[in-house]
Design an enzyme around this catalytic site. Structure first.
Site, short mmCIF file in Angstrom:
data_model
loop_
_atom_site.label_atom_id
_atom_site.label_comp_id
_atom_site.label_asym_id
_atom_site.label_seq_id
_atom_site.Cartn_x
_atom_site.Cartn_y
_atom_site.Cartn_z
N LYS A 40 0.92 -1.17 0.02
CA LYS A 40 -0.03 -0.03 0.00
C LYS A 40 0.87 1.26 -0.08
O LYS A 40 1.96 1.31 -0.78
CB LYS A 40 -0.98 -0.15 0.90
CG LYS A 40 -1.94 -1.49 1.15
CD LYS A 40 -2.61 -1.31 2.43
CE LYS A 40 -3.15 -2.91 2.50
NZ LYS A 40 -3.98 -3.22 3.58
N ASP A 94 -7.66 -9.14 8.00
CA ASP A 94 -8.97 -8.51 7.85
C ASP A 94 -9.96 -9.73 7.63
O ASP A 94 -11.08 -9.81 8.00
CB ASP A 94 -9.18 -7.47 7.04
CG ASP A 94 -8.73 -7.69 5.66
OD1 ASP A 94 -8.17 -8.81 5.49
OD2 ASP A 94 -8.67 -6.73 4.66
#
Length: 472
Positions: free
Chosen positions: A170, A206
């Site tokens: 990211k 997640d």
């Protein structure tokens, strides 16, 4: 539109057969789906092998999360979550009574640009500073509250509370930290602040958090799936199926496994079913030859497949009078949101489709046949997505071996595509007619889910200590 048949394209053009010859590459036969399922099952078994050479052959990590319990409604106490998934992160505190959240508090923090470009110690120092601020603001500095750490970066877990960073992704352009335990790095940063009291009991991603969030909503939840920009799944696996399991096979004889299924096929096992457009999307992507499975259907890539096929049809003068625009020729501009908007149309209403076409400056050369072809393309790519996702879920269901179960899903694509959820459910029913599968939307798996993992981690720790005491 959802009732339109595979071979049906309601256009009057004499070029119908040429159009179908281009679009047919998106169709997947039942035999192909069955073959994908067999391959995935084999990749899962390789990924769970005790032999290193076999695990390396698999494109599925089959990561052991070390989470053994799901929520059962008996949870009591206060639990924290540190949710690090990007530049913005959250710290959450929940209080549970009889398995239900009775109080919830959170703060949002933003990592400064200088930290994102610094070294790993600066990242963990900033996280530790933020935890201390949160604890101070809530008068919890001396409470030693259990904390679950969602660390949404590739990692290799060695235990419930240790995860070794594989690479930063990211917007993190950080030096250092690779190959190091993120939990230990956070603990070290806390010690550098003077050692305030917090108990980091678990690290997770997640997807595991989504399964746990689903478990909170429905105790029959056995699968968690992320279906947004990317895709992944986790599920409850029986210990006897895990050849690489080295701990005692004790109750509960299960553990949550994180497949990292976005990478399914990175070793070439799915090349047989990929179209020329899938290969082209891969070449233009930021991660060439990686994330093969999710490139076939996830939100980052599905719109680009449609755009490439549209360009092919335009080039062959089968659409839009052979005319292109700067917008339609620009990579990645036809997004999955465009597909979702178009799929909201009905057979007799094409307003959303025409609106999307106009956004690409093609409205002045658009015929009714062009509109029908765009709708049909979005339908085909959506059905292909549903079939592949259902195939993956069906393999997990065969491992779980329960007649009823719940599948928790989070992600923008699942939530906002108007027909995809029903398509997946229908396809899954055809593949697993003897299993009653219920789908639920389980948002915030990375936040609440981490706090839930902290709750079951405490339960696991207590049970381990009890068993050790009994054996001694």
């Amino acid at each position: 539109m959802a009732n339109q048949g595979w071979s049906s394209l309601p256009i009057a053009t004499e070029n119908l057969h040429q159009v179908l010859a281009v679009t047919n590459v998106l169709k997947i036969s039942d035999d192909t789906i069955r073959r994908v399922m067999v391959i995935m099952d084999n990749e899962m078994k390789l990924g769970m092998s005790r032999h290193d050479n076999q695990r390396r052959q698999s494109s599925l990590q089959m990561e052991n999360t070390y989470v053994r319990f799901l929520l059962d409604g008996t949870e009591e106490g206060r639990y924290m979550a540190l949710d690090l998934g990007g530049t913005n992160f959250r710290i959450i505190l929940i209080e549970m009574k009889a398995g239900k959240i009775v109080n919830e508090t959170f703060n949002l923090f933003t990592i400064p640009e200088a930290v994102l470009c610094g070294n790993s110690n600066q990242v963990f120092d900033y996280l530790a500073d933020s935890i201390e601020v949160f604890l101070t603001d809530n008068q919890l500095l001396d409470e030693n509250i259990p904390l679950g750490f969602t660390f949404s970066f590739p990692m290799e877990q060695k235990s419930l509370d240790s995860g070794y960073l594989v690479t930063w992704t990211k917007s993190f352009r950080v030096t250092g930290g690779v190959g190091e335990d993120a939990v230990q790095n956070l603990k070290d940063a806390i010690q550098r602040r003077g050692g305030f009291s917090v108990n980091i009991v678990a690290i997770l991603n997640d997807t595991t958090g989504t399964l746990m969030a689903g478990s909170y909503l429905d105790h029959q939840c056995q699968i968690g799936m992320i279906l947004g920009t990317g895709s992944n799944a986790s599920y409850v696996e029986n210990l006897e199926n895990i050849d690489k399991w080295t701990d005692p096979i004790d109750d509960p004889k299960q553990v949550l496994i994180d497949l990292e299924w976005g990478a399914f096929g990175d070793n070439g096992v799915l090349d047989f079913m990929k179209s020329e457009y899938d290969f082209e999307v891969n070449k233009k992507s930021n991660h060439v030859n990686s994330f093969t499975f999710e490139k076939l259907f996830s939100g980052m890539y599905m719109g680009e497949v449609v755009r490439l096929i549209l360009l092919k049809l335009i080039k062959e003068r089968l659409m839009f009078k052979g005319q292109t625009t700067d917008k339609i020729t620009k990579d990645w501009q036809f997004t999955t949101k465009c597909i979702s908007d178009i799929m909201a149309d009905t057979e007799n209403d094409s307003r959303q489709t025409r609106h999307v076409i106009e956004e690409f400056d093609l409205g002045h050369v658009t015929s009714d046949d062009d509109v029908a072809i765009v709708k049909y393309l979005c339908y085909l790519v959506s059905v292909r997505a549903a079939k592949l996702i259902a195939a993956g879920l069906a393999v997990l269901i065969t491992h779980i071996k329960k007649e009823q179960m719940t599948i928790a899903v989070d992600g923008s694509m699942y939530e906002h595509h108007p027909t995809l959820a029903k398509m997946i459910k229908d396809e899954l029913h055809m593949l697993c007619p003897n299993t009653q599968a219920k789908f639920i939307l389980a948002k915030d798996g990375s936040g609440r889910g981490a706090a839930f993992v902290a709750a079951v981690a405490c339960k696991q720790s207590q049970l381990t200590h009890t068993n050790v005491y009994k054996q001694s």
